[in-house]
Design an enzyme around this catalytic site. Structure first.
Site, PDB file in Angstrom:
ATOM      1  N   GLU A 123      24.555  51.443  28.869  1.00  0.00           N
ATOM      2  CA  GLU A 123      25.976  51.860  28.916  1.00  0.00           C
ATOM      3  C   GLU A 123      26.225  53.245  28.315  1.00  0.00           C
ATOM      4  N   TYR A 139      25.050  54.571  25.447  1.00  0.00           N
ATOM      5  CA  TYR A 139      25.018  54.735  23.988  1.00  0.00           C
ATOM      6  C   TYR A 139      23.759  55.499  23.559  1.00  0.00           C
ATOM      7  N   ARG A 143      18.465  45.882  25.370  1.00  0.00           N
ATOM      8  CA  ARG A 143      19.427  46.033  26.470  1.00  0.00           C
ATOM      9  C   ARG A 143      19.228  47.412  27.056  1.00  0.00           C
ATOM     10  N   HIS A 145      29.694  54.524  30.330  1.00  0.00           N
ATOM     11  CA  HIS A 145      31.152  54.400  30.220  1.00  0.00           C
ATOM     12  C   HIS A 145      31.873  55.456  31.049  1.00  0.00           C
ATOM     13  N   GLN A 190      42.459  43.270  31.585  1.00  0.00           N
ATOM     14  CA  GLN A 190      43.762  43.616  31.019  1.00  0.00           C
ATOM     15  C   GLN A 190      43.943  43.235  29.555  1.00  0.00           C
TER      16      GLN A 190
HETATM   17  P1  FAD Z   1      56.857  34.766  38.512  1.00  0.00           P
HETATM   18  O1  FAD Z   1      55.436  34.963  38.754  1.00  0.00           O
HETATM   19  O2  FAD Z   1      57.815  35.567  39.291  1.00  0.00           O
HETATM   20  O3  FAD Z   1      57.193  33.221  38.729  1.00  0.00           O
HETATM   21  C1  FAD Z   1      58.507  32.715  38.718  1.00  0.00           C
HETATM   22  C2  FAD Z   1      58.549  31.422  39.530  1.00  0.00           C
HETATM   23  O4  FAD Z   1      59.779  30.775  39.330  1.00  0.00           O
HETATM   24  C3  FAD Z   1      58.426  31.655  41.036  1.00  0.00           C
HETATM   25  O5  FAD Z   1      57.364  30.878  41.549  1.00  0.00           O
HETATM   26  C4  FAD Z   1      59.776  31.207  41.579  1.00  0.00           C
HETATM   27  O6  FAD Z   1      59.674  30.632  42.871  1.00  0.00           O
HETATM   28  C5  FAD Z   1      60.181  30.173  40.542  1.00  0.00           C
HETATM   29  N1  FAD Z   1      61.621  29.918  40.466  1.00  0.00           N
HETATM   30  C6  FAD Z   1      62.637  30.807  40.382  1.00  0.00           C
HETATM   31  N2  FAD Z   1      63.817  30.145  40.294  1.00  0.00           N
HETATM   32  C7  FAD Z   1      63.548  28.827  40.321  1.00  0.00           C
HETATM   33  C8  FAD Z   1      64.339  27.642  40.255  1.00  0.00           C
HETATM   34  N3  FAD Z   1      65.666  27.661  40.136  1.00  0.00           N
HETATM   35  N4  FAD Z   1      63.722  26.438  40.319  1.00  0.00           N
HETATM   36  C9  FAD Z   1      62.380  26.352  40.437  1.00  0.00           C
HETATM   37  N5  FAD Z   1      61.599  27.446  40.512  1.00  0.00           N
HETATM   38  C10 FAD Z   1      62.159  28.662  40.438  1.00  0.00           C
HETATM   39  N6  FAD Z   1      50.160  41.273  36.864  1.00  0.00           N
HETATM   40  C11 FAD Z   1      49.047  41.499  36.207  1.00  0.00           C
HETATM   41  O7  FAD Z   1      48.998  41.239  35.011  1.00  0.00           O
HETATM   42  N7  FAD Z   1      47.950  41.991  36.822  1.00  0.00           N
HETATM   43  C12 FAD Z   1      47.947  42.288  38.119  1.00  0.00           C
HETATM   44  O8  FAD Z   1      46.925  42.760  38.629  1.00  0.00           O
HETATM   45  C13 FAD Z   1      49.117  42.054  38.847  1.00  0.00           C
HETATM   46  N8  FAD Z   1      49.161  42.348  40.156  1.00  0.00           N
HETATM   47  C14 FAD Z   1      50.293  42.117  40.834  1.00  0.00           C
HETATM   48  C15 FAD Z   1      50.335  42.439  42.175  1.00  0.00           C
HETATM   49  C16 FAD Z   1      51.481  42.207  42.908  1.00  0.00           C
HETATM   50  C17 FAD Z   1      51.489  42.576  44.347  1.00  0.00           C
HETATM   51  C18 FAD Z   1      52.610  41.639  42.293  1.00  0.00           C
HETATM   52  C19 FAD Z   1      53.863  41.366  43.070  1.00  0.00           C
HETATM   53  C20 FAD Z   1      52.586  41.329  40.933  1.00  0.00           C
HETATM   54  C21 FAD Z   1      51.437  41.586  40.202  1.00  0.00           C
HETATM   55  N9  FAD Z   1      51.370  41.320  38.853  1.00  0.00           N
HETATM   56  C22 FAD Z   1      50.234  41.536  38.175  1.00  0.00           C
HETATM   57  C23 FAD Z   1      52.559  40.895  38.103  1.00  0.00           C
HETATM   58  C24 FAD Z   1      52.528  39.409  37.751  1.00  0.00           C
HETATM   59  O9  FAD Z   1      52.250  38.641  38.897  1.00  0.00           O
HETATM   60  C25 FAD Z   1      53.861  39.036  37.133  1.00  0.00           C
HETATM   61  O10 FAD Z   1      54.090  39.823  35.998  1.00  0.00           O
HETATM   62  C26 FAD Z   1      53.894  37.568  36.747  1.00  0.00           C
HETATM   63  O11 FAD Z   1      53.673  36.748  37.876  1.00  0.00           O
HETATM   64  C27 FAD Z   1      55.236  37.186  36.135  1.00  0.00           C
HETATM   65  O12 FAD Z   1      55.175  35.832  35.788  1.00  0.00           O
HETATM   66  P2  FAD Z   1      56.434  34.898  35.634  1.00  0.00           P
HETATM   67  O13 FAD Z   1      55.908  33.531  35.463  1.00  0.00           O
HETATM   68  O14 FAD Z   1      57.329  35.433  34.588  1.00  0.00           O
HETATM   69  O15 FAD Z   1      57.249  35.025  36.996  1.00  0.00           O
HETATM   70  P1  NAP Z   2      56.799  49.112  37.056  1.00  0.00           P
HETATM   71  O1  NAP Z   2      55.404  49.226  36.641  1.00  0.00           O
HETATM   72  O2  NAP Z   2      57.846  49.065  36.021  1.00  0.00           O
HETATM   73  O3  NAP Z   2      57.089  50.325  38.044  1.00  0.00           O
HETATM   74  C1  NAP Z   2      58.324  50.551  38.599  1.00  0.00           C
HETATM   75  C2  NAP Z   2      58.329  51.866  39.374  1.00  0.00           C
HETATM   76  O4  NAP Z   2      59.594  52.033  39.966  1.00  0.00           O
HETATM   77  C3  NAP Z   2      58.072  53.068  38.532  1.00  0.00           C
HETATM   78  O5  NAP Z   2      57.232  53.939  39.263  1.00  0.00           O
HETATM   79  C4  NAP Z   2      59.442  53.694  38.331  1.00  0.00           C
HETATM   80  O6  NAP Z   2      59.188  55.083  38.266  1.00  0.00           O
HETATM   81  C5  NAP Z   2      60.204  53.260  39.570  1.00  0.00           C
HETATM   82  N1  NAP Z   2      61.627  52.980  39.315  1.00  0.00           N
HETATM   83  C6  NAP Z   2      62.160  52.256  38.308  1.00  0.00           C
HETATM   84  N2  NAP Z   2      63.493  52.187  38.443  1.00  0.00           N
HETATM   85  C7  NAP Z   2      63.808  52.860  39.556  1.00  0.00           C
HETATM   86  C8  NAP Z   2      65.033  53.145  40.207  1.00  0.00           C
HETATM   87  N3  NAP Z   2      66.201  52.712  39.732  1.00  0.00           N
HETATM   88  N4  NAP Z   2      65.007  53.889  41.338  1.00  0.00           N
HETATM   89  C9  NAP Z   2      63.839  54.332  41.827  1.00  0.00           C
HETATM   90  N5  NAP Z   2      62.637  54.105  41.245  1.00  0.00           N
HETATM   91  C10 NAP Z   2      62.636  53.371  40.113  1.00  0.00           C
HETATM   92  O7  NAP Z   2      57.019  47.822  37.926  1.00  0.00           O
HETATM   93  P2  NAP Z   2      56.222  47.197  39.153  1.00  0.00           P
HETATM   94  O8  NAP Z   2      55.403  48.211  39.879  1.00  0.00           O
HETATM   95  O9  NAP Z   2      57.263  46.473  39.903  1.00  0.00           O
HETATM   96  O10 NAP Z   2      55.246  46.171  38.494  1.00  0.00           O
HETATM   97  C11 NAP Z   2      55.756  44.997  37.859  1.00  0.00           C
HETATM   98  C12 NAP Z   2      54.825  44.553  36.796  1.00  0.00           C
HETATM   99  O11 NAP Z   2      53.654  43.976  37.352  1.00  0.00           O
HETATM  100  C13 NAP Z   2      54.407  45.740  35.976  1.00  0.00           C
HETATM  101  O12 NAP Z   2      54.717  45.524  34.627  1.00  0.00           O
HETATM  102  C14 NAP Z   2      52.968  45.858  36.197  1.00  0.00           C
HETATM  103  O13 NAP Z   2      52.276  46.126  34.999  1.00  0.00           O
HETATM  104  C15 NAP Z   2      52.537  44.513  36.744  1.00  0.00           C
HETATM  105  N6  NAP Z   2      51.464  44.784  37.676  1.00  0.00           N
HETATM  106  C16 NAP Z   2      50.252  45.077  37.157  1.00  0.00           C
HETATM  107  C17 NAP Z   2      49.235  45.414  37.980  1.00  0.00           C
HETATM  108  C18 NAP Z   2      47.876  45.742  37.424  1.00  0.00           C
HETATM  109  O14 NAP Z   2      46.995  46.085  38.143  1.00  0.00           O
HETATM  110  N7  NAP Z   2      47.651  45.636  36.140  1.00  0.00           N
HETATM  111  C19 NAP Z   2      49.430  45.459  39.343  1.00  0.00           C
HETATM  112  C20 NAP Z   2      50.677  45.163  39.847  1.00  0.00           C
HETATM  113  C21 NAP Z   2      51.693  44.842  38.992  1.00  0.00           C
HETATM  114  P3  NAP Z   2      60.292  56.213  38.044  1.00  0.00           P
HETATM  115  O15 NAP Z   2      61.305  55.592  37.106  1.00  0.00           O
HETATM  116  O16 NAP Z   2      59.560  57.372  37.469  1.00  0.00           O
HETATM  117  O17 NAP Z   2      60.827  56.514  39.388  1.00  0.00           O
HETATM  118 FE1  SF4 Z   3      39.126  40.086  30.416  1.00  0.00          FE
HETATM  119 FE2  SF4 Z   3      40.153  37.650  30.578  1.00  0.00          FE
HETATM  120 FE3  SF4 Z   3      40.698  39.442  32.470  1.00  0.00          FE
HETATM  121 FE4  SF4 Z   3      38.273  38.316  32.252  1.00  0.00          FE
HETATM  122  S1  SF4 Z   3      40.191  37.291  32.771  1.00  0.00           S
HETATM  123  S2  SF4 Z   3      38.685  40.463  32.547  1.00  0.00           S
HETATM  124  S3  SF4 Z   3      38.065  38.172  30.053  1.00  0.00           S
HETATM  125  S4  SF4 Z   3      41.278  39.577  30.323  1.00  0.00           S
END
Ligand code: FAD
Ligand code: NAP
Ligand code: SF4
Length: 679
Positions: free
Chosen positions: A173, A175, A223, A261, A348
């Site tokens: 890696e 080092y 390693r 790295h 993450q």
């Molecule tokens: P949600 O996942 O939104 O779940 C809420 C649930 O509540 C839903 O299933 C909904 O149907 C249900 N619900 C709402 N109202 C009601 C009701 N009245 N009765 C019953 N059920 C209800 N995060 C990461 O950390 N890493 C990633 O790589 C990542 N990639 C992402 C990629 C995409 C394309 C998207 C869209 C999101 C990604 N995220 C990622 C974000 C992550 O998925 C969210 O932050 C996370 O799912 C939020 O969890 P939550 O449980 O708060 O809400």
């Molecule tokens: P986000 O990370 O908060 O990004 C929102 C984007 O929208 C920003 O680029 C912001 O940039 C823009 N924005 C915010 N308010 C706006 C407005 N009023 N008008 C126009 N643009 C606006 O949110 P997200 O992309 O929806 O992701 C949601 C969560 O899921 C995030 O917290 C993210 O970490 C998580 N997630 C993580 C991964 C991962 O790989 N780790 C992947 C997907 C999602 P400006 O304000 O500069 O325009």
């Molecule tokens: Fe790291 Fe857990 Fe994500 Fe695996 S699932 S890469 S151990 S945070």
């Protein structure tokens, strides 16, 4: 090395014992070394003992500790540990005892960071600065090199005195020991640089002298980097020579690392196919007789079993998968692989936490590295709990509360559990998120959670059912930005795109450069005709599996993408800089190679039949597009909580429903987990 399958075992190769040097390991699973920061702060020794003890109790054969420096200069950062004196041994003995109590073995990893050190006393084999460090090292004098070798040897002897079953020298890696053997970092002209024989002298001398000092019984693992994946790295022939020399010097086992790295090849993140880099380890197995340990993206027992059955390596090293599930081996042995909490390779809460100077943990297992704070104990009184929403927040609280003895009903409006994770796993490279949902499905059943799908439950219904507590985990709603023409027919939400509800066309503007904006860009530009194979992956990232070229890298293959995509953000600064540190760079490179442009400092004027009108620095522009995809963040969707609270119900808000800013699956899962421990 021949393997004798254990009869009737679900994984006969994985679970069979193996002799390493003069010791016998109970199976083929090695827990790879990880920098967790558990060794810092209060109760560091007991926290480490609990962490490693649980993994040994979970069936791992051999544990490698986090790296400990053999001397002051070799530390990774301020506060990191060294092992230089006998009075430091009490920091280690309880950890060793905890592992031995469960029949496991443990090696101390000895790590000198050299040019990677993040402190002021940085030294190196030369004065060459690493591209990922702002400081250049002071080159060691020849006398200091001799002293450094002795530091490694003394550290080995102290480790054995502390009760460790042996040591691992960290030589991969990028080092210090890896730096020594490459012309990339070693420009010396004395007896420690120049020819290959001189460059490999330090690691070989360390192994030889350590063997002489500690005797034949303790294991010596080395390693080594089986492919450096950086310019000026080793060739395959050089790597083979080093491996043979280490074996001759007294190493019992070679554990294989891949890449430095600073490599610009993803080797451990989710887009790397499972087992993608085993080719590098299996090359080494062909040149030595001692056991070889393969690593990188081995996250399920079947993957490990197939690699071992093909004879590619003798053992497998799992690191992050054992953060995710300490009981990986025991569950495999019991034929309960579906219950394994699988590492989804997101980085993450492990690597990204380390980069943020926090103690490591795990997205899918927030208990990791917090074992003493969250003992596996039942709640004081069993309660009836309703959880609304089966996203990661709701799933995490439902399963953990049920595990602690509560009676849980989980309501989900849609027909499947997972919430936004169901969208995440549609993104190319993110299919591992599916394992998270498979794990939760199994756990919900195992702990008898009453799951009600297709049930958009109301506050009134919940009040009628008189639960002891209600958890609102209803997630978020996509934000609709205030842009003139936002309701123009060309404008769609990321939900429409990812669920395939709309035809996106060939020219696309994405508003928002957050995690979802990047994922949508990746989804829309994914090349269509590239097979989902390890060979295609290595080709795309410019990896030469023959390692004929120094460092084993060549020009990456650039594929044709199906559409032209431009991303927009209002804020200044580099687009994508807030993405996770350990994966953001991959997305930025990937999209750049696909011709995706990202514009910062934009003011949105309007969306109309011509396309997206915007301004940068006061100058107006028009981007003619077929679609404008809105990825402008989220708003909380937790209104039902106040209705419940006003009616006197005990109510808890978690995940996106609580706060949408800075939300991700790590925070959502942690929220649920922490709440389960309050019940
Ligand atoms: P949600 O996942 O939104 O779940 C809420 C649930 O509540 C839903 O299933 C909904 O149907 C249900 N619900 C709402 N109202 C009601 C009701 N009245 N009765 C019953 N059920 C209800 N995060 C990461 O950390 N890493 C990633 O790589 C990542 N990639 C992402 C990629 C995409 C394309 C998207 C869209 C999101 C990604 N995220 C990622 C974000 C992550 O998925 C969210 O932050 C996370 O799912 C939020 O969890 P939550 O449980 O708060 O809400
Ligand atoms: P986000 O990370 O908060 O990004 C929102 C984007 O929208 C920003 O680029 C912001 O940039 C823009 N924005 C915010 N308010 C706006 C407005 N009023 N008008 C126009 N643009 C606006 O949110 P997200 O992309 O929806 O992701 C949601 C969560 O899921 C995030 O917290 C993210 O970490 C998580 N997630 C993580 C991964 C991962 O790989 N780790 C992947 C997907 C999602 P400006 O304000 O500069 O325009
Ligand atoms: Fe790291 Fe857990 Fe994500 Fe695996 S699932 S890469 S151990 S945070």
């Amino acid at each position: 090395m021949s393997v004798s399958p254990v009869e009737k075992s679900p994984y006969p190769y994985l679970l069979s014992p193996l002799r390493v040097g003069q010791q016998v390991l109970r199976n083929r699973v090695v827990m790879g070394s990880m920098h967790t920061r558990l060794e810092y702060g209060e109760n560091a020794v007991s926290r480490q003992a609990a962490f490693f003890g649980e993994r040994a109790g979970g069936g791992v054969a051999l544990i490698i500790t986090g790296g400990v420096a053999p001397n002051w200069n070799g530390r990774i950062e301020e506060g990191a540990r060294t092992l230089e004196r006998e009075d430091q041994l009490d920091e280690h003995r309880p950890v060793v005892a905890a592992v031995h109590a469960y029949g496991g073995k443990i090696l101390l990893q000895i790590l000198h960071t050299g040019a990677y050190a993040k402190h002021g006393d940085i030294v190196g084999i030369s004065d060459i600065r690493s591209p990922i460090n702002s400081r250049a090292p002071r080159p060691l004098t020849a006398a200091e090199i001799e002293a450094t070798i002795e530091d490694f040897v003394r550290c080995s002897a102290l480790a054995v005195q502390a009760g460790y079953d042996g040591v691992e020298f960290m030589g991969s890696e990028g080092y210090f020991l890896n730096q020594c053997v490459t012309t990339r970092m070693n420009n010396r002209t004395d007896e420690w640089g120049g020819s290959l024989q001189k460059r490999i002298r330090i690691p070989v001398d360390i192994v030889r002298h350590a063997r002489a000092r500690i005797g034949p019984q303790p294991i010596i693992s080395y390693r080594m980097s089986a492919t450096d994946l950086v310019e000026g790295g080793q060739t395959g022939g050089e790597i083979d020579t080093l491996a043979r020399a280490l074996e001759a010097a007294g190493a019992d086992m070679l554990s294989v690392g891949v890449g430095w790295h600073e490599s610009v090849v993803p080797t451990i993140a989710y887009m790397a196919p499972r087992g993608a880099f085993i080719f590098a380890a299996s090359r080494l197995k062909a040149v030595v007789r001692i056991p070889v340990v393969g690593s990188n993206r081995i996250n399920m027992p079947q993957v490990a079993e197939e690699i071992l059955a093909r004879g590619e390596v003798d053992l497998v090293s799992l690191a992050r998968p054992l953060l995710a599930d300490p009981c990986f081996v025991n569950k495999s042995a019991a034929g309960r692989a579906a219950e394994i909490n699988t590492c989804i390779a997101c980085n993450q809460a492990c690597l990204d936490y380390i980069f943020a100077n926090k103690t490591a943990s795990c997205l899918v297992n927030p208990r990791a590295c917090r074992e003493t704070r969250f003992p596996l104990t039942p709640g004081r009184v069993s309660r009836r709990i309703a959880v609304v929403g089966a996203g990661p927040a709701g799933l995490s609280v439902a399963v953990n509360a049920a595990l602690r003895g509560h009676r849980v009903t989980l309501y989900e409006a849609s027909g499947e559990i997972g919430g936004q994770i169901n969208l995440a796993l549609r993104i190319p490279g993110k299919t591992e998120f599916g394992e998270m949902l498979r794990y939760y499905r199994t756990q919900l059943e195992l702990h008898r959670v009453d799951v009600r799908l297709n049930t958009a439950v109301s506050a009134e219904q919940l009040l009628r059912d008189r639960y002891d507590a209600v958890v609102v985990a209803t997630g978020t709603l996509p934000r609709t930005p205030d842009i003139p023409g936002i309701d123009h027919p060309s404008t769609v939400s990321y939900l429409d795109v990812l669920t395939g509800r709309v035809d996106v066309g060939r020219r696309v503007a994405i508003i928002g450069t957050g995690g979802i904006g990047y994922d949508v860009a990746c989804f829309l530009t994914a090349p269509r005709d590239v097979p989902d194979t390890i060979d295609a992956y290595l080709d795309t990232w410019g990896v030469d599996p023959t390692i004929a070229i120094p460092g084993g890298i060549r020009a990456p293959t650039v594929h044709t993408t199906p559409r032209a995509v431009t991303m927009f953000q209002r804020s200044a600064g580099r687009p994508g800089e807030r993405l996770g540190k350990s994966t953001g760079w991959i997305h930025r490179i990937e999209l750049r190679r696909r011709g995706v442009k990202a514009l910062a400092g934009c003011t949105y004027r309007r969306i109309d039949d011509e396309g997206l009108h915007y301004a940068i620095d006061g100058r107006d522009h028009l981007m003619p597009v077929d679609r404008v995809v809105i990825c402008a963040g989220q708003e909380p969707n937790g209104a039902m909580a106040s209705t419940l609270a006003q009616a006197g119900c005990e109510v808890h808000l978690i995940g996106g429903a609580r706060v949408a800013a800075e939300l991700d699956a790590v925070r959502a899962t942690e929220d649920g987990f922490h709440l389960a421990y309050e019940f």
